[in-house]
Write an enzyme that holds these catalytic residues in place. Sequence first.
Site, short mmCIF file in Angstrom:
data_model
loop_
_atom_site.label_atom_id
_atom_site.label_comp_id
_atom_site.label_asym_id
_atom_site.label_seq_id
_atom_site.Cartn_x
_atom_site.Cartn_y
_atom_site.Cartn_z
CG HIS A 74 39.83 29.52 120.52
ND1 HIS A 74 40.95 29.12 119.85
CD2 HIS A 74 38.77 29.10 119.79
CE1 HIS A 74 40.59 28.46 118.76
NE2 HIS A 74 39.27 28.43 118.71
CD GLU A 91 39.64 24.15 111.48
OE1 GLU A 91 39.48 25.28 111.97
OE2 GLU A 91 39.37 23.10 112.11
CG ASP A 122 42.50 27.11 113.26
OD1 ASP A 122 43.45 27.67 113.83
OD2 ASP A 122 41.64 26.46 113.87
CB CYS A 139 31.66 28.17 111.03
SG CYS A 139 33.05 27.04 111.01
C1 PEP Z 1 38.06 28.49 112.66
O1 PEP Z 1 39.21 28.05 112.77
O2 PEP Z 1 37.74 29.38 111.84
C2 PEP Z 1 36.98 27.98 113.53
C3 PEP Z 1 35.72 28.31 113.34
O3 PEP Z 1 37.33 27.20 114.58
P1 PEP Z 1 38.03 27.74 115.90
O4 PEP Z 1 38.01 29.24 115.86
O5 PEP Z 1 37.30 27.19 117.05
O6 PEP Z 1 39.42 27.20 115.77
MG MG Z 2 39.58 26.23 113.87
#
Ligand code: PEP
Ligand code: MG
Length: 592
Positions: free
Chosen positions: A208, A455, A479, A526
């Site tokens: 992140h 995910e 994920d 996403c």
């Molecule tokens: C993902 O896991 O692809 C996602 C968009 O959520 P995050 O990156 O915030 O875990």
């Molecule tokens: Mg995620």
Amino acid sequence: MRCYIDPMSIQMFGLPVSRGVAIGRAVLVASSRVDVAHYFVAPQETGREVERLRRARDAVAHELSLLQRELPADAPPELSALLDVHLMLLHDDSLTEPTKHWIVERHYNAEWALSAQLEVVARQFDEMEDAYLRERKADLEQVTERLLRALAREAGDAPAATAGLARDFAGEDPLVLVSGDIAPADLMQFRHGVFTGFVTDVGGKTSHTAIVARSMDIPAVVGAREASRVIRQDDWLVIDGDAGVVIVNPSAIVLEEYRFRQRQIELERARLHRLRFTPSVTLDGEAVELLANIELPSDARVALDAGSVGVGLFRSEFLFMNRGGELPGEDEQYEAYRAAVQAMGGLPVTIRTVDVGADKPLDRMSVQELRHEHALNPALGRRAIRWSLAEPAMFRQQIRAILRASAHGKVRMLVPMVMHPREIRQTLELVARAKQQLADAGRPFTDIEVGAMIEVPAAALLLPAILALVDFVSIGTNDLIQYTLAIDRADERIASLYDPGHPAVLRLIADTIVTARRAGKSVCVCGEMAGDPTYAELLLAMGLRSFSMHPAQIPAIKQRILRADTRRLQPLLETALASEDPAQVWAQLLSA
Ligand code: PEP
Ligand code: MG
């Protein structure tokens, strides 16, 4: 992509996580001190800032002398000796005198100047031969802590921060941030701040922290192992965010090469930016929705400017982080969601319910601390929807806030980390109850769509059952890759195994898209793959027509879409997916 080898300087290699080239002076920020305010003071205000520092030093000297005077008679003599050492360090010219230099010459605020100088002196202590002297570093840190506290008491007298980014601040050298490890929420505080690039010792490509760096749209390299040890305060650095290279004190010729590349990148950006109002349609007339991922309501403006047609992922957890355990209440959340919805002026906003845990701790804690102190496997722990369902009072507040925001525009609610239809059912029950409460209270809301993130492989495998309950799904590839391949997305040591092109990952994504479309439900990606041009045609061939990504990536993806022909792409897909190395086979088929 070319990376310039500089035989005259130290080079470090890490993971390229945010594109472009940054050139600037290093600002080392210790992970434990990222909450120190970093801003510039105007040149005419530096005298006042030095005065604030002097007053803080006097106050600490007074504090220490008082402590010494009031030591009980039976106190161990070491205690008094220790206070002597602290007083000596306080008055030593190596701490406060050079701190003035950072204020006067560089226009740093006093707190920042002090922590910058601490990094310099601490390094000198680390290099001392004598073990006793080396250990005095801890004393130096304690004295600095006291000074920072004294400065905080003086904060009322601090000159205002100079508005604007470093690059706008006439006469200043650009600055780049160097840190051992920095949590995503901490990096957020530098979002509209002074840094034009950053480098860390640890972190994976879809950690992140890396995601926040991409959303800041500044060149970044993570996992550069020794960076914070080798780089010194104020060194000149080149951060090559395309190649994952950091060059320390580059030679003039390499610097010139990189300056040239910077100019080329700027020109390319300006060219792509002109596409922002061009409808995103393939050569064969397939319309593709390009949405934005945002972290804060204020990002909505950037999302619009990049030409997005809505928000596909509002990571609401950033409203919950670094608040000392005090969570945002319903009204505060409502205001934030409403601000995003209104800023998007009628375009849809997908608010993901809070997704904390793993490398997104609620409170300031490094990823390493989190790994070692809390759960053996935090990525598999009580995070995202698991946490929300375990904290129903908190979850109800969030749901009500989201529903209330729907009175101001088109809002959708997205549930993260779903692994079983039961979790969706429980969420829908809470939504129904929240609607009833709002209706009883006479508060306006509309009938929002509820979606699930796909995910966790279990959710992909149980997709038909999940689709029966939700209005839409969104594939979180970050994920999904981590959990399918059993690779920690934040661990740079296994980053080479984190492979979006793995056949099992691509099979899960392709099947999810096909199954959702057949069920008549909308499906989006996403995760970071949606904003990676390498995968744009592949996802189009799978039938994807909705991509959500950081605003900065939208123009490059749009360019790929405008040049794509899905009639040509689709027939190539099965051949690539059936192979052991689909990414390579796909690239060959495309170029044939
Ligand atoms: C993902 O896991 O692809 C996602 C968009 O959520 P995050 O990156 O915030 O875990
Ligand atoms: Mg995620």
